[in-house]
Design an enzyme around this catalytic site. Structure first.
Site, mmCIF file in Angstrom:
data_model
loop_
_atom_site.group_PDB
_atom_site.id
_atom_site.type_symbol
_atom_site.label_atom_id
_atom_site.label_comp_id
_atom_site.label_asym_id
_atom_site.label_seq_id
_atom_site.Cartn_x
_atom_site.Cartn_y
_atom_site.Cartn_z
ATOM 1 N N PRO A 159 32.509 31.668 40.793
ATOM 2 C CA PRO A 159 33.346 30.461 40.910
ATOM 3 C C PRO A 159 34.597 30.807 41.716
ATOM 4 O O PRO A 159 35.614 31.228 41.164
ATOM 5 C CB PRO A 159 33.681 30.118 39.457
ATOM 6 C CG PRO A 159 33.627 31.441 38.746
ATOM 7 C CD PRO A 159 32.590 32.270 39.456
ATOM 8 N N ASP B 263 37.624 35.428 42.793
ATOM 9 C CA ASP B 263 36.770 35.052 41.671
ATOM 10 C C ASP B 263 37.668 34.549 40.543
ATOM 11 O O ASP B 263 38.460 35.310 39.984
ATOM 12 C CB ASP B 263 35.966 36.281 41.226
ATOM 13 C CG ASP B 263 34.923 35.951 40.168
ATOM 14 O OD1 ASP B 263 35.079 34.938 39.464
ATOM 15 O OD2 ASP B 263 33.964 36.732 40.032
ATOM 16 N N HIS B 264 37.531 33.264 40.213
ATOM 17 C CA HIS B 264 38.419 32.662 39.214
ATOM 18 C C HIS B 264 38.158 33.191 37.811
ATOM 19 O O HIS B 264 38.963 32.958 36.889
ATOM 20 C CB HIS B 264 38.271 31.135 39.222
ATOM 21 C CG HIS B 264 39.571 30.423 39.378
ATOM 22 N ND1 HIS B 264 40.678 30.702 38.607
ATOM 23 C CD2 HIS B 264 39.949 29.429 40.221
ATOM 24 C CE1 HIS B 264 41.683 29.903 38.950
ATOM 25 N NE2 HIS B 264 41.263 29.128 39.948
ATOM 26 N N ARG B 265 37.046 33.901 37.614
ATOM 27 C CA ARG B 265 36.806 34.529 36.310
ATOM 28 C C ARG B 265 37.685 35.754 36.110
ATOM 29 O O ARG B 265 37.997 36.132 34.980
ATOM 30 C CB ARG B 265 35.335 34.944 36.186
ATOM 31 C CG ARG B 265 34.330 33.804 36.272
ATOM 32 C CD ARG B 265 32.918 34.343 36.363
ATOM 33 N NE ARG B 265 32.729 35.178 37.569
ATOM 34 C CZ ARG B 265 31.596 35.795 37.870
ATOM 35 N NH1 ARG B 265 30.546 35.703 37.052
ATOM 36 N NH2 ARG B 265 31.500 36.516 38.970
#
Length: 424
Positions: free
Chosen positions: A219, A394-396
């Site tokens: 994401p 990566d938004h994680r």
């Protein structure tokens, strides 16, 4: 004397198959031990494969463009009387070379013949290979892809100038002919501009698979900012004035050094996500990938332990990688293990981009072209060297605050590079 079958050796790096890029021998040729008989293309790089036998070629197990599995037959040759003893001696010589650090690197061993495979690498021992065609045969031949390209464009194979080893017509020969002012299509297919179908294989397939995986699993988000790179050029000039010619540093080396400095302040971006274990893996060392466009397509060679290198050492590593990539000689080990990627898409003349993260990494930093633009400085309008920089992340792994903080810090380093370039 019995025939001996040489299997496609273990290519290392977990690779299980390879495409035949170019045979250097044909049926009837006499080969010697350690002679390069074929170039194969894996998902990582092009690799020259030497044969551990001497004899006459009986059969080639695969045509150009065909994919072979590791451990399946590659080439059959007639045996020599002392072949087994000579092969054993060859194996021992390879092992001694590796122990002595000669630069000849063993990738692995075949499943049946225990034959070492030499990576193409600067400094490796040279092989002199006779590629003269056998009597009554022609050494002018094309791979299926190159042959298709020629025929689709109406080129007569006999009119092409072959520059490949042994008189092989390579893609560059076809493209060179198409660029000639005198070129005119000679076939109905070319005249009607039929669609050209190019197999998605080898390196191109590996790149496609990795980018698809990145888009599917990560994401991602992108942030960008404009920066004044004028002082970066000034810093490079000042540093190079104090260095001998062989140590002169490139602009890309400075950008790599600033990237490493910013990652040390924001280590959460030097990471990846282990989805199987549900963990974020934050790496202690920075293995910096450099996105590079090569004749074989997009590659991301890796500078291992970039955080332990000086600016001069980074520049030397970049220079070596560029030469290997340009010549198609990057060994597979140099294309894996990256923890963060730097992408200079400005070389294509574009200002900005939203680069796709190099899976399984957590972020990629992009640099647009650096050009003169109007810029307000100390309340006054002036002309400065401006570039747009971007970060896909990566938004994680991190949120916009950390990503924005890293990008702003990197931008500050670009605008005031001397503050972080104390150790060359």
């Amino acid at each position: 004397m019995s025939n001996q079958i040489f299997m496609l050796p273990d290519l290392g790096e977990g690779l299980t198959e390879a495409d035949i890029a170019q045979w250097h021998v044909e049926v009837g040729d006499v080969v010697t031990i350690d002679q390069i008989v074929v170039e194969v293309e894996t998902a990582k790089a092009a690799v020259d494969v030497p044969i551990p036998f001497a004899g006459t070629v009986i059969e080639l197990h695969g045509a150009d463009g065909e994919t072979l599995k590791v451990g399946t037959p590659l080439i059959t040759v007639s045996g020599g009387s002392d072949a087994d003893a000579t092969v054993s001696a060859t194996h021992e010589r390879y092992r001694e070379e590796e122990r002595a650090g000669s630069g000849n690197v063993l990738i692995g061993y075949g499943t049946s013949e225990d034959a070492p495979l030499r990576r193409r690498r600067t400094g490796a021992a040279a092989h002199t290979v006779s590629l003269a065609p056998s009597s009554g045969t022609s050494a002018r031949w094309l791979s299926p892809i190159v042959r298709t390209l020629a025929r689709e464009n109406g080129l007569d194979e006999n009119s092409l100038t072959a520059t490949g080893a042994g008189g092989v017509i390579v893609r560059a020969d076809v493209e060179r002919a198409l660029e000639q002012p005198s070129f005119t299509a000679t076939t109905p297919a070319a005249a009607s501009s039929v669609d050209v179908r190019i197999p998605l294989e080898g390196l191109r397939k590996a790149v496609a698979d990795k980018l698809t995986t990145s888009r599917r699993e990560i994401p991602d988000a992108t942030t960008w900012v404009d920066v004044d790179a004028t002082e970066l050029f000034t810093a490079r000039t000042q540093i190079n004035n104090a260095l001998p010619d062989h140590d002169k540093i490139s602009l890309m080396a400075l950008l790599a050094r600033l990237t490493v400095a910013a990652l040390k302040r924001y280590p959460e971006l030097n990471a990846s996500v282990d989805t199987a274990r549900g963990e974020i893996v934050r790496y202690r060392q920075i293995h910096l990938g450099i996105a590079a466009h090569t004749p074989k397509g997009l590659m991301v060679p890796v500078i291992s332990d970039a955080d332990a290198l000086t600016t001069v050492e980074l520049s030397q590593a970049l220079r070596e990688m560029t030469e290997l990539a340009r010549d198609g000689k990057l060994p597979p080990a140099r294309l894996t293990g990256g923890t963060f990627t730097l992408n200079n898409y400005g070389v294509f003349g574009v200002d900005g981009s939203t680069p796709i993260i190099n899976h399984p990494e957590a972020a990629i930093l992009g640099i647009g072209r650096i050009i003169d633009k109007p810029w307000v400085m100390n309340g006054q309008l002036t002309v400065r060297k401006i570039a747009q920089i971007s970060l896909s992340f990566d938004h994680r792994v991190c949120d916009g605050g950390e990503a924005g903080g890293f990008l702003r810090l990197f931008g500050d380093y670009v605008e005031n590079p001397i503050s972080v370039l104390g150790r060359l």
